[in-house]
Design a protein around this motif. Structure first.
Motif, PDB file in Angstrom:
ATOM      1  N   GLY A 405      48.806  44.232  52.463  1.00  0.00           N
ATOM      2  CA  GLY A 405      48.889  42.473  51.951  1.00  0.00           C
ATOM      3  C   GLY A 405      47.402  42.696  51.736  1.00  0.00           C
ATOM      4  O   GLY A 405      47.375  41.790  51.260  1.00  0.00           O
ATOM      5  N   GLN A 406      46.209  43.101  50.987  1.00  0.00           N
ATOM      6  CA  GLN A 406      44.963  42.812  50.688  1.00  0.00           C
ATOM      7  C   GLN A 406      45.244  42.780  49.415  1.00  0.00           C
ATOM      8  O   GLN A 406      45.631  43.972  48.744  1.00  0.00           O
ATOM      9  CB  GLN A 406      43.894  43.860  51.514  1.00  0.00           C
ATOM     10  N   ASP A 407      44.815  41.645  48.795  1.00  0.00           N
ATOM     11  CA  ASP A 407      44.378  41.824  47.279  1.00  0.00           C
ATOM     12  C   ASP A 407      43.260  42.793  47.025  1.00  0.00           C
ATOM     13  O   ASP A 407      42.573  43.110  48.197  1.00  0.00           O
ATOM     14  CB  ASP A 407      44.000  40.674  46.651  1.00  0.00           C
ATOM     15  N   TYR A 408      43.241  43.512  45.686  1.00  0.00           N
ATOM     16  CA  TYR A 408      42.733  44.130  45.172  1.00  0.00           C
ATOM     17  C   TYR A 408      42.796  44.377  43.161  1.00  0.00           C
ATOM     18  O   TYR A 408      43.710  43.497  43.108  1.00  0.00           O
ATOM     19  CB  TYR A 408      42.441  46.145  45.574  1.00  0.00           C
ATOM     20  N   ARG A 409      41.790  44.829  42.149  1.00  0.00           N
ATOM     21  CA  ARG A 409      41.997  44.595  41.042  1.00  0.00           C
ATOM     22  C   ARG A 409      42.342  45.476  40.917  1.00  0.00           C
ATOM     23  O   ARG A 409      41.283  47.013  41.283  1.00  0.00           O
ATOM     24  CB  ARG A 409      40.357  44.293  41.354  1.00  0.00           C
ATOM     25  N   TYR A 410      42.674  45.636  39.912  1.00  0.00           N
ATOM     26  CA  TYR A 410      42.911  46.682  39.019  1.00  0.00           C
ATOM     27  C   TYR A 410      43.865  47.039  37.236  1.00  0.00           C
ATOM     28  O   TYR A 410      44.874  46.138  37.811  1.00  0.00           O
ATOM     29  CB  TYR A 410      44.246  48.408  39.481  1.00  0.00           C
ATOM     30  N   ASN A 411      42.597  46.894  36.793  1.00  0.00           N
ATOM     31  CA  ASN A 411      43.465  47.039  35.170  1.00  0.00           C
ATOM     32  C   ASN A 411      43.798  45.920  34.764  1.00  0.00           C
ATOM     33  O   ASN A 411      44.411  45.320  34.039  1.00  0.00           O
ATOM     34  CB  ASN A 411      44.530  48.213  34.991  1.00  0.00           C
ATOM     35  N   GLY A 412      42.551  45.021  35.278  1.00  0.00           N
ATOM     36  CA  GLY A 412      42.321  43.116  34.417  1.00  0.00           C
ATOM     37  C   GLY A 412      43.542  42.639  35.848  1.00  0.00           C
ATOM     38  O   GLY A 412      44.145  41.248  35.020  1.00  0.00           O
ATOM     39  N   GLN A 413      44.129  43.686  36.722  1.00  0.00           N
ATOM     40  CA  GLN A 413      44.877  42.596  37.091  1.00  0.00           C
ATOM     41  C   GLN A 413      44.805  42.348  38.580  1.00  0.00           C
ATOM     42  O   GLN A 413      44.180  43.091  39.109  1.00  0.00           O
ATOM     43  CB  GLN A 413      46.256  43.384  37.778  1.00  0.00           C
ATOM     44  N   THR A 414      45.354  41.762  39.572  1.00  0.00           N
ATOM     45  CA  THR A 414      45.220  41.636  41.277  1.00  0.00           C
ATOM     46  C   THR A 414      46.268  41.089  41.117  1.00  0.00           C
ATOM     47  O   THR A 414      47.197  40.616  41.452  1.00  0.00           O
ATOM     48  CB  THR A 414      44.997  39.684  41.315  1.00  0.00           C
ATOM     49  N   ARG A 415      46.515  43.299  42.833  1.00  0.00           N
ATOM     50  CA  ARG A 415      47.435  42.936  43.327  1.00  0.00           C
ATOM     51  C   ARG A 415      47.829  43.727  44.754  1.00  0.00           C
ATOM     52  O   ARG A 415      46.308  42.737  44.830  1.00  0.00           O
ATOM     53  CB  ARG A 415      47.662  44.638  43.037  1.00  0.00           C
ATOM     54  N   LYS A 416      48.509  43.494  44.965  1.00  0.00           N
ATOM     55  CA  LYS A 416      48.121  43.700  46.374  1.00  0.00           C
ATOM     56  C   LYS A 416      49.200  45.084  47.807  1.00  0.00           C
ATOM     57  O   LYS A 416      49.672  45.953  46.757  1.00  0.00           O
ATOM     58  CB  LYS A 416      49.132  42.193  47.121  1.00  0.00           C
ATOM     59  N   TYR A 417      47.899  45.621  47.975  1.00  0.00           N
ATOM     60  CA  TYR A 417      48.486  46.549  48.815  1.00  0.00           C
ATOM     61  C   TYR A 417      49.780  46.002  50.222  1.00  0.00           C
ATOM     62  O   TYR A 417      49.709  45.456  51.194  1.00  0.00           O
ATOM     63  CB  TYR A 417      47.233  47.332  49.438  1.00  0.00           C
ATOM     64  N   PRO A 418      50.852  47.648  49.209  1.00  0.00           N
ATOM     65  CA  PRO A 418      51.846  47.293  50.614  1.00  0.00           C
ATOM     66  C   PRO A 418      51.634  47.581  51.891  1.00  0.00           C
ATOM     67  O   PRO A 418      51.178  47.940  52.391  1.00  0.00           O
ATOM     68  CB  PRO A 418      53.022  48.159  49.527  1.00  0.00           C
ATOM     69  N   ASP A 419      52.931  47.020  52.502  1.00  0.00           N
ATOM     70  CA  ASP A 419      52.864  47.696  54.126  1.00  0.00           C
ATOM     71  C   ASP A 419      53.245  48.442  54.476  1.00  0.00           C
ATOM     72  O   ASP A 419      54.965  48.786  53.941  1.00  0.00           O
ATOM     73  CB  ASP A 419      53.546  47.114  55.488  1.00  0.00           C
ATOM     74  N   ILE A 420      52.860  49.646  54.715  1.00  0.00           N
ATOM     75  CA  ILE A 420      53.314  51.583  54.580  1.00  0.00           C
ATOM     76  C   ILE A 420      53.814  51.584  55.374  1.00  0.00           C
ATOM     77  O   ILE A 420      53.348  51.141  56.755  1.00  0.00           O
ATOM     78  CB  ILE A 420      52.675  52.304  53.303  1.00  0.00           C
ATOM     79  N   GLY A 601      37.272  40.248  29.089  1.00  0.00           N
ATOM     80  CA  GLY A 601      37.546  39.559  29.178  1.00  0.00           C
ATOM     81  C   GLY A 601      38.479  39.983  30.846  1.00  0.00           C
ATOM     82  O   GLY A 601      38.844  38.523  31.758  1.00  0.00           O
ATOM     83  N   PHE A 602      38.466  40.753  31.221  1.00  0.00           N
ATOM     84  CA  PHE A 602      38.811  41.052  32.248  1.00  0.00           C
ATOM     85  C   PHE A 602      37.839  40.369  33.767  1.00  0.00           C
ATOM     86  O   PHE A 602      37.852  40.265  35.183  1.00  0.00           O
ATOM     87  CB  PHE A 602      38.768  42.713  32.811  1.00  0.00           C
ATOM     88  N   GLY A 603      36.678  40.253  33.338  1.00  0.00           N
ATOM     89  CA  GLY A 603      35.670  39.745  34.080  1.00  0.00           C
ATOM     90  C   GLY A 603      34.385  40.204  35.212  1.00  0.00           C
ATOM     91  O   GLY A 603      34.514  40.245  35.930  1.00  0.00           O
ATOM     92  N   GLU A 604      35.186  41.615  34.776  1.00  0.00           N
ATOM     93  CA  GLU A 604      34.896  42.706  36.113  1.00  0.00           C
ATOM     94  C   GLU A 604      33.358  43.285  36.165  1.00  0.00           C
ATOM     95  O   GLU A 604      33.057  43.588  34.868  1.00  0.00           O
ATOM     96  CB  GLU A 604      35.950  43.586  36.315  1.00  0.00           C
ATOM     97  N   GLY A 733      35.985  53.086  44.821  1.00  0.00           N
ATOM     98  CA  GLY A 733      37.106  52.876  43.367  1.00  0.00           C
ATOM     99  C   GLY A 733      35.781  53.539  42.636  1.00  0.00           C
ATOM    100  O   GLY A 733      34.101  52.978  42.610  1.00  0.00           O
ATOM    101  N   THR A 734      36.024  53.410  41.710  1.00  0.00           N
ATOM    102  CA  THR A 734      34.877  54.013  40.386  1.00  0.00           C
ATOM    103  C   THR A 734      34.059  52.349  40.209  1.00  0.00           C
ATOM    104  O   THR A 734      33.055  52.303  39.485  1.00  0.00           O
ATOM    105  CB  THR A 734      34.929  54.317  39.332  1.00  0.00           C
ATOM    106  N   SER A 735      35.292  51.722  40.035  1.00  0.00           N
ATOM    107  CA  SER A 735      35.406  50.042  39.255  1.00  0.00           C
ATOM    108  C   SER A 735      36.397  49.385  39.869  1.00  0.00           C
ATOM    109  O   SER A 735      37.118  49.869  39.865  1.00  0.00           O
ATOM    110  CB  SER A 735      34.624  49.908  38.104  1.00  0.00           C
ATOM    111  N   SER A 736      36.106  47.772  39.609  1.00  0.00           N
ATOM    112  CA  SER A 736      37.570  47.096  39.601  1.00  0.00           C
ATOM    113  C   SER A 736      38.432  47.178  38.800  1.00  0.00           C
ATOM    114  O   SER A 736      39.234  47.192  38.488  1.00  0.00           O
ATOM    115  CB  SER A 736      36.955  46.216  40.233  1.00  0.00           C
TER     116      SER A 736
END
Length: 778
Positions: A405-420, A601-604, A733-736
């Motif tokens: 459920g936690q948010d994380y950044r990847y390739n310009g997106q804000t994504r959410k980890y699934p509950d596995i 533009g991703f602002g990382e 991660g190498t970067s966000s």
């Protein structure tokens, strides 16, 4: 008397990621013969004989006792519990019920389909394709992974700034061009033969060593930048520039600064073929931050002399220069930067698109880079359609399991980890390629069920709830095919399956039968029928070109088939240089993006809009004064067949071998052959030590792939007695932007180990206990 050798008729054609070969079973065991057309066969083939019937093989289906007794759920006893041997039908019934439970209660978004592509050179018994096809047909999909541990940062940054990653690595500068055209190879991180000896799908000709030898004989200069002299072979006759690990971006910046300051850069190429130079130049010259990125600035960062940096830049001017950047450089914090900056350096020299010149990202990192592509379709098993569609960057599995459920950044997106809830792993050993293994143990403790198909008792299998014994490649039929090798191989069965081992396909077919989806998974075909079906696609491609196109049975009887290849024409990069308007790169501008508005533009903060020197958060000092380089092994592919003869012979006192500089060893009272303890705040491991001059002072090198072997699995932070460096590496991660793997570099201290030496138990199978009474009664 046990010494009769097999005759020629008994040998069967086969293939592996590390070489094509023939094999036969004789009275003294397995006999291997390398492909006669291979000019530089790979010694990893010698792992097969001892591995085929090794006690580390998994003989029967096993279920963890705690899972049997308490049912699915989080459990810290994974990796510490004992196992129960069970019959196939019992285990498959239990597993089918668990898959049905998770699918009906939580949906495919609660299932992670874990796999990695190196399980077999065969295109049908390709574990990654098999498991993904099964999950797609059985429950409609799964949470997938994207990118790889090898190139996680590069595969994300390259499309933004250079375009197609496959074109850059696979259809660009070839080894033939290096042998005949290149004047200077500037190799950041080197081009170690141990890496190029491996190619996905198989390899019949290892051409790297002869190509470097030919280039050197012609007068090509090889310059190795990196802490390990062995990262280029002796045949290259390389000059060694031993910089501080992880500082390649700073060195590249200083080289470009010298070129610009002395008017040696190719301004015409920059203006015609790139975009964003002005923004980058402001940073380079210090207009943006008050600090010019010159040689004097780079010297204390890189550990090199400023004048040596300037002299190197001048040597590159006016030459056919090939800049290469190894995968290793981007397997570290801010790994995107050296990949991007290597392209900027090549652009400043104006060599991109010329035969044998420009930018050969990852050339030498794997066996099918630097070769011509095959000109006919591959025999590839369809994985079907994943209707769920969610994914994570592959190196973020522990983050996902620990932080649902936690948010994380990847390739310009804000994504959410699934509950596995269910992790299903077939093909791969995350206890080899993942970082911070104590954290990974904690992550695997969080799921309801962990299922593993394996041929041997890896640490991943030991942490599973359900372990299904899988066949080794020698025990099944398949088709070996690599996209850039001109030989397709009939991988003929050499030996019967070990004990009760089954092919992944047969396991998934049996599960599909229980789930009511067998027809969708098998399409009514046996394994042999699938091989003929997949082969037909390649056969038709040959026929359409008017080339010999034998039917499947003829191909199988012959054992191999030569394939046509595309011309060595420089690919999209040559076309781009010849006419950038007609042949633009697939970037937003159609040019090489030295400054990327998209990335900016991703602002990382961890990956700005142009390549930059970003100091790592963790550097040597204090309690951990040494760099540790955790690179790929030379005696096995990743951790595969670590119990094989070639891998075992390279160890000392049964442990993986670390390398230290004499000055570092002497300061700690360590001598060649000692057992050392490497440690930091994340963990500790033992290794034997080789003391040698071919490593930069302040650096220790320990290859990955020794099977994780905790002295006391019951402890939360046990000592690995076998030498797995991933008990020490950081899981960040190498970067966000890319969230790639950072396993190449970390910091450690080292001391001589003087206690009682613990035994190696990594290859000992667990004791099989009888099934619990309630289950037997049922």
């Amino acid at each position: 008397m046990g010494n009769k050798a097999p005759n020629a008729a008994e040998f069967r054609q086969h293939s592996s990621h590390w070489g094509v070969f023939k094999a036969a079973l004789g009275e003294d065991g397995l006999v291997i013969q390398a492909h006669p057309g291979d000019p530089d066969p790979n010694g990893i083939l010698d792992n097969f004989p001892a591995a085929l019937r090794h006690p580390a093989r998994i003989a029967r289906p096993m279920v963890r006792r705690g899972w049997l007794e308490r049912g699915p759920g989080p459990d810290r006893q994974r990796g510490r519990d004992e196992f129960v041997a069970m019959e196939w039908d019992q285990v498959l019934d239990l597993l089918a019920a668990e898959i049905r439970r998770v699918g009906e209660s939580h949906g495919p978004g609660a299932v992670y389909g874990g796999s990695y592509g190196w399980a077999s050179a065969g295109r049908f018994h390709h574990a990654q394709s098999q498991i993904h096809r099964f999950l797609n047909t059985a429950i409609g999909g799964y949470v997938a992974s994207v990118n790889s541990y090898s190139s996680g940062a590069a595969s994300v940054i390259v499309p933004h700034v250079l375009g197609n990653y496959e074109a850059l690595t696979k259809h660009n500068v070839t080894w033939d061009q290096v042998a005949t055209q290149t004047e200077v190879v500037l190799a950041f991180g080197g081009m170690a033969l141990k890496n190029a000896m491996v190619a996905g799908g198989g390899i019949s000709e290892h051409v790297e060593r002869p190509a470097m030898q030919a280039a050197r004989a012609r007068g090509c200069d090889f310059i190795l930048v990196g802490p390990l002299r062995s990262d280029l072979p002796e045949e290259a006759g390389a000059e060694w520039i031993a910089n501080v690990p992880g500082t390649d971006t700073a060195l590249m910046l200083a080289l470009v600064h010298t070129l610009v300051a002395e008017g040696l850069h190719d301004r015409g190429f920059i203006d015609r073929f790139t975009t964003g130079w002005a923004e980058f130049e402001r940073y380079l010259l210090g207009a943006a931050d008050g600090q010019p990125k010159d040689a004097a600035w780079a010297a204390p960062i890189t550990g090199l002399e400023a004048e040596a940096i300037r002299a190197l830049a001048r040597r590159l001017h006016g030459k056919r220069v090939l800049v290469t950047v190894a995968h290793a450089l981007q397997r570290a914090e801010h790994g995107e930067q050296p990949v991007w900056m290597g392209a900027v350096l090549a652009a400043a020299l104006g060599q991109i698109g010329l035969p044998g010149g420009g930018y050969g990202y990852a050339l030498g990192a794997i066996g099918y880079y630097g070769r011509r592509a095959n000109a006919v379709p591959s025999p590839t098993l369809s994985q079907g359609r994943n209707r769920h569609g969610n994914y994570i960057p592959v190196a973020r599995i522990a983050d996902m399991l620990l932080n649902p459920g936690q948010d994380y950044r990847y390739n310009g997106q804000t994504r959410k980890y699934p509950d596995i809830r269910l992790v299903y792993w077939a093909g791969g050993n995350p206890f080899h390629h993942h970082q911070d293994l104590n954290r990974l143990r904690e992550a695997f403790a969080r799921v309801d069920t962990l299922v593993v198909h394996e041929l041997a008792w890896t640490a991943t299998a030991r942490h599973a709830d359900i372990v299904l014994p899988a066949t080794m490649t020698l025990e099944r039929e398949d088709i070996g095919y690599s996209s850039h090798d001109p030989l397709m191989v009939a991988m003929q069965r050499v030996a019967a399956p070990y004990a009760e081992a089954r092919d992944d396909y047969d396991i998934f077919a049996a599960l599909s039968r229980r789930l009511g989806t067998e027809a969708a998974f098998t399409e009514g075909r046996s394994s042999r029928e699938w091989l003929a079906h997949l082969y037909e696609r390649t056969r038709q491609g040959l026929a359409e070109k008017g080339l010999p196109a034998p039917d499947f049975e003829a191909f199988w009887e012959a054992g191999s088939l030569a394939l046509p290849q595309e011309p060595d024409d420089g690919g999209p990069w040559r076309a781009f240089r010849e006419d950038p308007d007609a042949n633009p790169l697939p970037t937003p501008s159609g040019r090489i993006e030295i400054f990327s508005e998209t990335v900016a533009g991703f602002g990382e903060a961890s990956c700005p809009g142009h390549p930059a020197w970003l100091p790592p958060e963790e550097a040597p000092g204090g309690a951990t004064p040494l760099h540790l380089v955790a690179n790929q092994p030379a005696t096995r592919l990743h951790s595969q067949l670590d119990f094989g003869g070639h891998s075992a012979a390279a160890k000392r006192r049964e442990r993986e071998v670390a390398t230290m500089h004499p000055a570092d060893a002497a300061a700690r009272g360590i001598e060649d052959g000692d057992i050392i303890r490497l440690f930091n705040k994340r963990g500790a491991c033992l290794a034997a030590v080789r003391v040698a001059e071919d490593i930069r002072p302040g650096v220790v090198q320990l290859p990955t792939g020794a099977w994780y072997d905790p002295e006391d699995p019951a402890e939360d932070f046990p000592l690995c007695v076998h030498g797995n460096p991933n008990v020490l590496t950081r899981d960040i991660g190498t970067s966000s932007l890319a969230q790639g793997c950072t396993g190449q570099l970390t910091v450690v201290e080292v001391e001589k180990f003087t206690g009682n030496l613990p035994p190696i138990r990594a290859f000992d199978p667990p004791v099989a206990r009888p099934a619990p009474q309630p289950l037997a009664a049922e």
